[in-house]
Design a protein around this motif. Sequence first.
Motif, PDB file in Angstrom:
ATOM      1  N   ALA A  92       0.845  -1.199   0.000  1.00  0.00           N
ATOM      2  CA  ALA A  92       0.000   0.000   0.000  1.00  0.00           C
ATOM      3  C   ALA A  92       0.879   1.248   0.000  1.00  0.00           C
ATOM      4  CB  ALA A  92      -0.947   0.004   1.195  1.00  0.00           C
ATOM      5  N   GLY A  93       1.851   1.266  -0.903  1.00  0.00           N
ATOM      6  CA  GLY A  93       2.887   2.293  -0.858  1.00  0.00           C
ATOM      7  C   GLY A  93       3.015   3.137  -2.112  1.00  0.00           C
ATOM      8  N   TYR A  94       3.836   4.173  -1.966  1.00  0.00           N
ATOM      9  CA  TYR A  94       4.152   5.085  -3.067  1.00  0.00           C
ATOM     10  C   TYR A  94       5.385   4.585  -3.811  1.00  0.00           C
ATOM     11  CZ  TYR A  94       1.087   8.745  -1.128  1.00  0.00           C
ATOM     12  OH  TYR A  94       0.009   9.470  -0.674  1.00  0.00           O
ATOM     13  N   GLY A 108      -2.289  13.828  -9.600  1.00  0.00           N
ATOM     14  CA  GLY A 108      -3.051  13.344 -10.738  1.00  0.00           C
ATOM     15  C   GLY A 108      -4.290  12.553 -10.368  1.00  0.00           C
ATOM     16  N   PHE A 109      -4.588  12.465  -9.072  1.00  0.00           N
ATOM     17  CA  PHE A 109      -5.697  11.642  -8.610  1.00  0.00           C
ATOM     18  C   PHE A 109      -6.557  12.412  -7.616  1.00  0.00           C
ATOM     19  CE2 PHE A 109      -2.196   8.971  -9.839  1.00  0.00           C
ATOM     20  CZ  PHE A 109      -2.788   7.941 -10.554  1.00  0.00           C
ATOM     21  N   ALA A 110      -7.789  11.979  -7.451  1.00  0.00           N
ATOM     22  CA  ALA A 110      -8.673  12.600  -6.466  1.00  0.00           C
ATOM     23  C   ALA A 110      -8.097  12.418  -5.070  1.00  0.00           C
ATOM     24  CB  ALA A 110     -10.062  11.971  -6.546  1.00  0.00           C
ATOM     25  N   ALA A 111      -8.313  13.411  -4.213  1.00  0.00           N
ATOM     26  CA  ALA A 111      -7.802  13.356  -2.850  1.00  0.00           C
ATOM     27  C   ALA A 111      -8.488  12.232  -2.073  1.00  0.00           C
ATOM     28  CB  ALA A 111      -8.016  14.689  -2.149  1.00  0.00           C
ATOM     29  N   SER A 112      -7.727  11.550  -1.249  1.00  0.00           N
ATOM     30  CA  SER A 112      -8.288  10.509  -0.384  1.00  0.00           C
ATOM     31  C   SER A 112      -8.866  11.150   0.870  1.00  0.00           C
ATOM     32  CB  SER A 112      -7.196   9.505   0.003  1.00  0.00           C
ATOM     33  OG  SER A 112      -6.279  10.107   0.906  1.00  0.00           O
ATOM     34  N   VAL A 199      -3.772   5.255  -6.916  1.00  0.00           N
ATOM     35  CA  VAL A 199      -2.399   5.754  -6.819  1.00  0.00           C
ATOM     36  C   VAL A 199      -1.425   4.584  -6.690  1.00  0.00           C
ATOM     37  CG1 VAL A 199      -0.796   7.105  -5.415  1.00  0.00           C
ATOM     38  CG2 VAL A 199      -3.107   7.952  -5.826  1.00  0.00           C
ATOM     39  N   GLN A 200      -1.760   3.651  -5.827  1.00  0.00           N
ATOM     40  CA  GLN A 200      -0.908   2.476  -5.652  1.00  0.00           C
ATOM     41  C   GLN A 200      -0.776   1.717  -6.970  1.00  0.00           C
ATOM     42  OE1 GLN A 200      -2.344   0.094  -2.263  1.00  0.00           O
ATOM     43  NE2 GLN A 200      -3.293   1.946  -1.429  1.00  0.00           N
ATOM     44  N   ARG A 201      -1.901   1.445  -7.589  1.00  0.00           N
ATOM     45  CA  ARG A 201      -1.922   0.649  -8.817  1.00  0.00           C
ATOM     46  C   ARG A 201      -1.143   1.332  -9.936  1.00  0.00           C
ATOM     47  NH1 ARG A 201      -7.167   0.327  -8.837  1.00  0.00           N
ATOM     48  NH2 ARG A 201      -7.334  -1.458  -7.437  1.00  0.00           N
TER      49      ARG A 201
END
Length: 241
Positions: A92-94, A108-112, A199-201
């Motif tokens: 579950a990392g960057y 580039g992604f919606a905020a969690s 984001v992870q994917r």
Amino acid sequence: MSRTGRPTVVLVHGAFADASVFSRVIPELIARGLNVTAPAVPNRGLLGDSAHIALIVRETDGPVVLVGHSYGGAVITVAGSEDNVRALVYVAGYALDECESLMDMQSGFAASDLVGALVHTPVPVDDSTAQGTDVTVEIDRFPSVFAADVAPRIAAVLAVSQRPLAVQALTEKAPTAAWKTKPSWGLVATADRAISPEVQRYGYQRAGMTIVEVASSHLVMLAHPESVIELIEEAVRATTR
């Protein structure tokens, strides 16, 4: 130091936590004959934190499999360039690219849900009058954002014992990306409300990793330790003797 010549698994925790998040993984790895170390990450900045872990790796005798959870994934992306690192495992990392920061990747992604739960606290910098900023997670929201499927008593302890993250850790850019030269594995926590599964994917797919997906909250190593253990063992088998 490795005591037997066997691979050493170095477990790198993320922001807002300490190495105790691996408490359900460590005994099982040891029982399987692996050397394990789970150092404390300063959480002061990507460059300093990765240098700290790189030093630990350099002082480890024999092959190393680096495992990074959450922000720890960014740390192993840089520290993983050490010569004795045989594999990288992202939980579950960057998985940052070269010249990319956590904020760059996240943009580039919606905020969690994590973004709205952060608490910013001014802190002194060294012995000067300058101030920096630490971030933590609202105690009341920590269980739902980080640990929805973790035992409530454990989640409550983690919520009040957070290890703060310096804001500069979000903006410092990775000078290198070890996954470009090291075999890598990635675990996507599909019910993660801290780091979006997308984001992870994205990071894992960009790196060409071997990917598994687990229906879990962000703290997958506490909620589903067997999935993390299996992935680490796969990386060990594939890259060390």
